[in-house]
Write a protein that holds these residues in place. Structure first.
Motif, PDB file in Angstrom:
ATOM      1  N   PHE A 262      46.519  57.906  26.467  1.00 48.19           N
ATOM      2  CA  PHE A 262      47.587  58.835  26.159  1.00 48.19           C
ATOM      3  C   PHE A 262      48.889  58.341  26.785  1.00 48.19           C
ATOM      4  O   PHE A 262      48.912  57.878  27.927  1.00 48.19           O
ATOM      5  CB  PHE A 262      47.263  60.236  26.677  1.00 48.19           C
ATOM      6  N   VAL A 263      49.980  58.482  26.059  1.00 43.96           N
ATOM      7  CA  VAL A 263      51.281  58.013  26.534  1.00 43.96           C
ATOM      8  C   VAL A 263      51.865  59.029  27.518  1.00 43.96           C
ATOM      9  O   VAL A 263      51.963  60.216  27.202  1.00 43.96           O
ATOM     10  CB  VAL A 263      52.254  57.814  25.355  1.00 43.96           C
ATOM     11  N   PRO A 264      52.262  58.600  28.714  1.00 48.47           N
ATOM     12  CA  PRO A 264      52.861  59.532  29.680  1.00 48.47           C
ATOM     13  C   PRO A 264      54.288  59.883  29.280  1.00 48.47           C
ATOM     14  O   PRO A 264      54.909  59.202  28.457  1.00 48.47           O
ATOM     15  CB  PRO A 264      52.829  58.738  30.988  1.00 48.47           C
ATOM     16  N   ARG A 265      54.829  60.943  29.875  1.00 52.48           N
ATOM     17  CA  ARG A 265      56.221  61.302  29.594  1.00 52.48           C
ATOM     18  C   ARG A 265      57.174  60.255  30.152  1.00 52.48           C
ATOM     19  O   ARG A 265      58.222  59.986  29.575  1.00 52.48           O
ATOM     20  CB  ARG A 265      56.543  62.670  30.198  1.00 52.48           C
ATOM     21  N   GLY A 266      56.838  59.696  31.292  1.00 52.20           N
ATOM     22  CA  GLY A 266      57.673  58.668  31.910  1.00 52.20           C
ATOM     23  C   GLY A 266      56.975  57.328  31.905  1.00 52.20           C
ATOM     24  O   GLY A 266      56.375  56.923  30.913  1.00 52.20           O
ATOM     25  N   ARG A 267      57.033  56.658  33.049  1.00 52.53           N
ATOM     26  CA  ARG A 267      56.444  55.329  33.170  1.00 52.53           C
ATOM     27  C   ARG A 267      55.017  55.393  33.717  1.00 52.53           C
ATOM     28  O   ARG A 267      54.655  56.339  34.403  1.00 52.53           O
ATOM     29  CB  ARG A 267      57.285  54.465  34.117  1.00 52.53           C
ATOM     30  N   ILE A 268      54.237  54.393  33.388  1.00 49.01           N
ATOM     31  CA  ILE A 268      52.998  54.123  34.111  1.00 49.01           C
ATOM     32  C   ILE A 268      53.355  53.193  35.264  1.00 49.01           C
ATOM     33  O   ILE A 268      53.923  52.116  35.064  1.00 49.01           O
ATOM     34  CB  ILE A 268      51.944  53.455  33.216  1.00 49.01           C
ATOM     35  N   ILE A 269      53.061  53.633  36.504  1.00 49.62           N
ATOM     36  CA  ILE A 269      53.267  52.800  37.686  1.00 49.62           C
ATOM     37  C   ILE A 269      51.892  52.596  38.316  1.00 49.62           C
ATOM     38  O   ILE A 269      51.220  53.573  38.668  1.00 49.62           O
ATOM     39  CB  ILE A 269      54.222  53.474  38.691  1.00 49.62           C
ATOM     40  N   ALA A 270      51.464  51.361  38.440  1.00 49.88           N
ATOM     41  CA  ALA A 270      50.087  51.110  38.870  1.00 49.88           C
ATOM     42  C   ALA A 270      50.010  49.928  39.815  1.00 49.88           C
ATOM     43  O   ALA A 270      50.795  48.977  39.726  1.00 49.88           O
ATOM     44  CB  ALA A 270      49.203  50.862  37.650  1.00 49.88           C
ATOM     45  N   SER A 271      49.030  49.988  40.714  1.00 45.95           N
ATOM     46  CA  SER A 271      48.722  48.860  41.587  1.00 45.95           C
ATOM     47  C   SER A 271      47.206  48.786  41.704  1.00 45.95           C
ATOM     48  O   SER A 271      46.551  49.774  42.042  1.00 45.95           O
ATOM     49  CB  SER A 271      49.362  49.047  42.967  1.00 45.95           C
ATOM     50  N   GLY A 272      46.649  47.635  41.398  1.00 47.48           N
ATOM     51  CA  GLY A 272      45.199  47.477  41.452  1.00 47.48           C
ATOM     52  C   GLY A 272      44.789  46.195  40.769  1.00 47.48           C
ATOM     53  O   GLY A 272      45.510  45.678  39.913  1.00 47.48           O
ATOM     54  N   CYS A 273      43.652  45.662  41.156  1.00 45.11           N
ATOM     55  CA  CYS A 273      43.112  44.460  40.529  1.00 45.11           C
ATOM     56  C   CYS A 273      41.628  44.697  40.293  1.00 45.11           C
ATOM     57  O   CYS A 273      41.131  45.816  40.450  1.00 45.11           O
ATOM     58  CB  CYS A 273      43.359  43.228  41.385  1.00 45.11           C
TER      59      CYS A 273
END
Length: 339
Positions: A262-273
């Motif tokens: 699903f598309v968020p209203r703002g940005r996707i901010i992510a950290s992970g591997c």
């Protein structure tokens, strides 16, 4: 379905461009069995940087082609060297590549001259003109704004889905910021022979390119509907970085571009591997405290923050509540597809 017979496909093709000093540059494309070599090879006299740029232009321009055939290698060369700042030869390189693969008409005796360049070849957008002189047909000039116009088609960018996701670029200095990774996908008419051949990662060194390709291939394997169906271009706002903490942002941008999230209203901010993207697993990354501070300071209303599950019990006091006050949401995850 219409196919091009092998006898109709030339083994060599030429396209010309006029340089700003009036000289005529000829780009020659030749085709040969790939035999585990690079799909595109480019040579320019005493100018390896221009040759590298030409290779990137040609690879990106192929993004909107609905079929992926990596059996042949195309070798492109320039007979003279343009200045480092000239770019209007780019369209000529793209046309030479298409002509030698039978994707653009090239009759015996036909002379093709092209002028144009683009900052978004992977969308098929270009501002330029193509002039042809052919026996019996005289001379004609076609002004184009997209590559589809070469064959009377619609703008191919309408079929491209492009999504960006952000990840913390942390080095412990004043230049720490949120960097972006962008994934553009275009549906393939027929399955790709290999997933990695269908993914282009311009601007990164070969080791980093391979890591990106392996990450996407494994994550698509997990969702069960991603393999061999897309041409993909991955771009980074800042191509110089270290580590693999961008991987979760990359995977999320790819899943959003392919309609798997699903598309968020703002940005996707992510950290992970992950060392097991094929299982959908999300692993932790280093630099937790600094990255959390960076994310907290730069998050905006509507943003969706995704962090490794291992971080959940180590979040600073008030971190989650602070994000909610800013209008952002937070999830700590150990698996994609369950967000």
């Amino acid at each position: 379905m219409t196919t091009v017979s092998t006898s109709a496909v030339p083994s060599n093709a030429e396209c010309r461009a006029t340089l700003t000093d009036g000289r005529t540059l000829t780009i020659t494309a030749s085709r040969r069995p790939r035999a585990n070599r690079a799909d595109v090879k480019c040579t320019v006299p005493n100018a390896p940087a221009i040759a590298e740029h030409m290779q990137q232009v040609v690879r990106l321009a192929r993004h909107t082609e609905p079929r992926l055939d990596s059996r042949d290698q195309v070798v492109l060369s320039m007979d003279i060297t343009p200045s480092a700042t000239e770019r209007d030869w780019e369209l000529a390189a793209v046309l030479a590549d298409r002509m030698v693969r039978g994707l653009h008409p090239a009759r015996p005796g036909m002379i093709t001259t092209a002028q144009g360049h683009s900052d978004a070849w992977h969308t098929g957008r270009v501002t330029g003109a193509v002039r042809t002189t052919a026996p019996g047909d005289g001379e004609g000039t076609l002004q184009i704004t997209h590559l589809g116009a070469l064959l009377g088609h619609a703008d191919p960018s309408a079929a491209i889905s492009t999504v960006r996701a952000w990840f913390p670029l942390h080095s412990g200095g004043i230049n720490d910021t949120l960097g972006w990774v962008e994934v553009s996908v275009f549906p393939l008419e027929a399955p790709a022979a290999t997933e990695e051949d269908s993914i282009a990662v311009p601007g990164l060194d070969l080791t980093a390119q391979q890591e990106v390709k392996q990450t996407l291939t494994a994550a698509r394997h997990f969702d069960g509907k991603g393999l061999s169906r897309w041409r993909s271009v991955v771009r980074f706002g800042q191509p110089r970085f270290q580590g693999g903490s961008y991987q979760l942002a990359l995977v999320m941008a790819d899943r959003l571009a392919r309609g798997r999230e699903f598309v968020p209203r703002g940005r996707i901010i992510a950290s992970g591997c992950s060392s097991a993207w094929h299982a959908g697993r999300v692993d932790t990354v280093d630099g937790r405290e600094s990255k959390l501070e960076l994310i907290f300071n730069q998050v905006n209303s509507g943003d969706r923050v995704l962090l490794p599950k291992d971080w959940q019990d180590h979040l600073p006091p008030g971190f989650a509540a602070g994000l909610r006050e800013k209008g952002a949401s937070l999830a700590c995850i150990d698996k994609i597809g369950m967000i």
